[in-house]
Design an enzyme around this catalytic site. Structure first.
Site, PDB file in Angstrom:
ATOM      1  N   LYS A 145       0.838  -1.183   0.000  1.00  0.00           N
ATOM      2  CA  LYS A 145       0.000   0.000   0.000  1.00  0.00           C
ATOM      3  C   LYS A 145       0.888   1.254   0.000  1.00  0.00           C
ATOM      4  O   LYS A 145       2.037   1.124   0.400  1.00  0.00           O
ATOM      5  CB  LYS A 145      -0.942  -0.015   1.206  1.00  0.00           C
ATOM      6  CG  LYS A 145      -0.254   0.369   2.533  1.00  0.00           C
ATOM      7  CD  LYS A 145      -1.248   0.602   3.606  1.00  0.00           C
ATOM      8  CE  LYS A 145      -1.356   2.026   4.031  1.00  0.00           C
ATOM      9  NZ  LYS A 145      -0.226   2.595   4.746  1.00  0.00           N
ATOM     10  N   LYS A 179      -3.861  -9.665  10.396  1.00  0.00           N
ATOM     11  CA  LYS A 179      -3.696  -9.601  11.855  1.00  0.00           C
ATOM     12  C   LYS A 179      -4.666 -10.591  12.480  1.00  0.00           C
ATOM     13  O   LYS A 179      -5.844 -10.621  12.118  1.00  0.00           O
ATOM     14  CB  LYS A 179      -3.990  -8.192  12.369  1.00  0.00           C
ATOM     15  CG  LYS A 179      -2.877  -7.204  12.074  1.00  0.00           C
ATOM     16  CD  LYS A 179      -3.208  -5.855  12.688  1.00  0.00           C
ATOM     17  CE  LYS A 179      -2.132  -4.855  12.371  1.00  0.00           C
ATOM     18  NZ  LYS A 179      -1.426  -4.375  13.547  1.00  0.00           N
ATOM     19  N   HIS A 237      -6.817   0.474   6.122  1.00  0.00           N
ATOM     20  CA  HIS A 237      -6.881  -0.384   7.311  1.00  0.00           C
ATOM     21  C   HIS A 237      -8.245  -0.302   8.007  1.00  0.00           C
ATOM     22  O   HIS A 237      -8.886  -1.322   8.273  1.00  0.00           O
ATOM     23  CB  HIS A 237      -5.801   0.005   8.324  1.00  0.00           C
ATOM     24  CG  HIS A 237      -4.397  -0.060   7.790  1.00  0.00           C
ATOM     25  ND1 HIS A 237      -4.033  -0.898   6.773  1.00  0.00           N
ATOM     26  CD2 HIS A 237      -3.257   0.602   8.146  1.00  0.00           C
ATOM     27  CE1 HIS A 237      -2.732  -0.748   6.521  1.00  0.00           C
ATOM     28  NE2 HIS A 237      -2.244   0.160   7.348  1.00  0.00           N
ATOM     29  N   LYS A 323      -1.727  10.551  14.943  1.00  0.00           N
ATOM     30  CA  LYS A 323      -0.368  10.425  15.478  1.00  0.00           C
ATOM     31  C   LYS A 323      -0.246  11.369  16.667  1.00  0.00           C
ATOM     32  O   LYS A 323      -0.916  12.393  16.723  1.00  0.00           O
ATOM     33  CB  LYS A 323       0.654  10.836  14.420  1.00  0.00           C
ATOM     34  CG  LYS A 323       0.532  10.103  13.077  1.00  0.00           C
ATOM     35  CD  LYS A 323       1.333   8.827  13.059  1.00  0.00           C
ATOM     36  CE  LYS A 323       1.332   8.143  11.713  1.00  0.00           C
ATOM     37  NZ  LYS A 323       1.586   6.713  11.787  1.00  0.00           N
TER      38      LYS A 323
HETATM   39  C1  BG6 Z   1       0.901   1.710   8.219  1.00  0.00           C
HETATM   40  C2  BG6 Z   1       0.954   3.209   8.209  1.00  0.00           C
HETATM   41  O1  BG6 Z   1       0.264   1.213   7.054  1.00  0.00           O
HETATM   42  O2  BG6 Z   1       0.162   1.278   9.346  1.00  0.00           O
HETATM   43  C3  BG6 Z   1       1.566   3.740   9.496  1.00  0.00           C
HETATM   44  O3  BG6 Z   1       1.705   3.651   7.088  1.00  0.00           O
HETATM   45  C4  BG6 Z   1       0.827   3.180  10.698  1.00  0.00           C
HETATM   46  O4  BG6 Z   1       1.548   5.156   9.528  1.00  0.00           O
HETATM   47  C5  BG6 Z   1       0.731   1.671  10.584  1.00  0.00           C
HETATM   48  O5  BG6 Z   1       1.559   3.543  11.858  1.00  0.00           O
HETATM   49  C6  BG6 Z   1      -0.154   1.082  11.676  1.00  0.00           C
HETATM   50  O6  BG6 Z   1      -0.034  -0.322  11.594  1.00  0.00           O
HETATM   51  P1  BG6 Z   1       0.020  -1.191  12.910  1.00  0.00           P
HETATM   52  O7  BG6 Z   1       0.133  -2.592  12.422  1.00  0.00           O
HETATM   53  O8  BG6 Z   1       1.215  -0.741  13.682  1.00  0.00           O
HETATM   54  O9  BG6 Z   1      -1.250  -0.895  13.636  1.00  0.00           O
END
Ligand code: BG6
Length: 476
Positions: A145, A179, A237, A323
């Site tokens: 992605k 996941k 996501h 963030k």
């Molecule tokens: C990534 C993003 O796809 O997913 C990041 O680019 C983000 O910015 C991350 O922190 C979050 O993934 P996970 O698995 O840590 O929840």
């Protein structure tokens, strides 16, 4: 429903484009190490990047990554085997002719898997180069992605990739799908009978999904400037999470049916309008390396979605991510409607919080159902308690381990399909172009105040109690 085994034969080489990059270091090498340890990888792994490295330097990088990000080296023998599988080729992506250098490195391999962990701006050049050099026949391509940056570019990329590879040879990664906690959403919904009767607009008041991170952009400022929170984690996501929660049961036991049901959820979503979205930017973001001094890119996003389907009409879905928020946690809260009559003083909002179902996805996993029970005594007063259905369980495989292994086996169940990707982009298309400006928020807070106003008609954000507060109310 089980994940099918690829019937098209295993890939006999893995070619990793972007081998010197961050993603390879942090996620892919540790996944390859884990695959070798459990006997799932014996094919050559060829690193490809622009840097003029030699093989030895690449091997050192792989070893370092496993020591640093792979949980340490606990099996020197397996590490030795992985190192012996490695090759390295330096390629100039802007000159597809240099891709021909791969041919020698591939040796006898007839069904390589090409993993594109590279900036989207060079996807097409590389795909064209592979096709032009005759290296795409019987091969697979794994695409990281973001898959496009809007509907038009996603369509163009799909069209382009399909001109070189067949759809079942294209593996579009969204690591959330692999996941364990997210696969459990699918299982929990359809392996139980008690949920279905209440899983609709008659009993569910609202959904809240939060993906909060207490860290910032961590040196990825230049990338983040091209993405922002909506493109980085929401449209992919969190939308995938919504799809699993909102979809109809697949009509047959096949992952193709599941992809179709998820696509239907996106098709039923009302396209977002500017007022459905609050964008925020943490104070200090503009000082990050690679970030414009006047950047309006959002590091926080809160939005209200509607799914115009028979099941979900009128139920608001609130999604939020950011963030530099107070903690790193991902959680879903499904608030149920109150009972039809207020028989007891404290059994109705606002005197008592609504019953809910809570899925914590990270950093630990839990599923809890909150309901009221009477306190001992003469009065009919009670408390809401959580029944914990799942407490943390260790994950056997990392998402990347699972995805790489599946892609090499030709199993596309946990990857996103062309029409699903496009349907998701269509929901955010309008708001990508027309949105309100980002509002500043202080690091360590839950984003700008406007996010509270967005949810106010349906309550408040559930600001995520600590994981061990199993019998307490969510903190508001
Ligand atoms: C990534 C993003 O796809 O997913 C990041 O680019 C983000 O910015 C991350 O922190 C979050 O993934 P996970 O698995 O840590 O929840």
């Amino acid at each position: 429903m089980s994940t099918p085994n690829g019937d098209a034969g295993r890939s006999d080489a893995l070619v990793l484009f972007g081998a010197t990059g961050d993603l390879a270091y942090k996620k892919i090498f540790p996944a390859l190490y884990a695959m070798v340890k459990r006997g799932d990888l014996a094919a050559p792994v060829i690193g490809v990047a622009r840097s003029m490295w030699d093989l030895e330097r690449f091997q050192v990088r792989v070893r370092d990554s496993i020591a640093q990000d792979g949980g340490g080296i606990d099996d020197e023998h397996a590490l030795g085997r992985l190192i012996s599988l490695l090759g390295y080729v330096s390629i100039d992506y802007s000159d597809p002719a240099t891709l021909a250098a791969l041919r020698g490195a591939l040796g006898d391999a007839t069904r390589p898997a090409y993993y594109l962990a590279i900036p989207p701006s060079v996807f097409e050049t590389v795909i064209a180069g592979l096709g032009g050099a005759g290296l795409a026949d019987a091969a697979r391509v794994i695409v990281e992605k973001p898959f496009g940056r809007d509907l038009a570019s996603a369509k163009e990329l799909n069209r382009f990739a399909r001109s070189v590879f067949s759809e079942d040879s294209i593996f579009r990664i969204d690591h959330y799908l692999a996941k364990e906690e997210i696969m459990n959403l699918l299982y929990f919904r359809f392996a139980n009978s008690f949920l279905e009767p209440i899983w609709n607009r008659n009993y569910v008041a609202s959904f809240q999904i939060t993906l909060a991170e207490d860290f910032g952009v961590e040196g990825r400022g230049a990338f983040y400037e091209t993405a922002g929170c909506l493109r980085d984690v929401i449209e992919n996501h969190l939308f995938q999470v919504v799809a699993l929660l909102a979809m109809e049961p697949p009509t047959y036991r096949d992952f193709g049916a599941l992809h179709s049901e998820k696509t239907d959820v996106f098709k039923a979503m009302k396209p977002l309008a500017a007022d459905d979205l609050v964008r925020g930017q943490f104070v200090g973001y503009q000082n990050e390396p690679g970030v414009a001094k006047d950047s309006d890119v959002e590091t926080f996003c809160a939005l209200r979605l509607h799914i115009d389907s028979w099941r979900w009409a009128g139920v608001p879905w609130y999604l939020r991510s950011g963030k530099r928020l107070p903690k790193t946690v991902t959680e879903i809260l499904v608030e149920l409607k109150p009972p039809p009559q207020k028989l007891f003083e404290d059994s109705w909002p606002p005197d008592s919080p609504a019953n809910y179902l809570r899925f914590r996805l990270a950093p630990d996993a839990s599923i809890a159902l909150a309901a009221r029970v009477k306190r001992a005594g003469e009065e009919f007063l009670g408390d809401q308690r959580e029944l914990l259905l799942l407490d943390t369980q260790p994950n056997k495989e990392s998402p990347y381990e699972r995805l790489l292994s599946d892609a090499m086996a030709g199993n596309g169940a946990l990857f996103t399909r062309e029409d699903t990707v496009e349907a998701a982009w269509a929901v955010v298309e309008r708001v990508l172009a027309t949105h309100h400006r980002s509002q500043p928020y202080k690091p360590g807070t839950w984003g700008p105040k406007q996010a509270d106003k967005l949810i106010a008609p349906n309550g408040r954000w559930h600001n995520l109690a600590p994981a061990d507060a199993a019998s307490k109310q969510p903190t508001q």
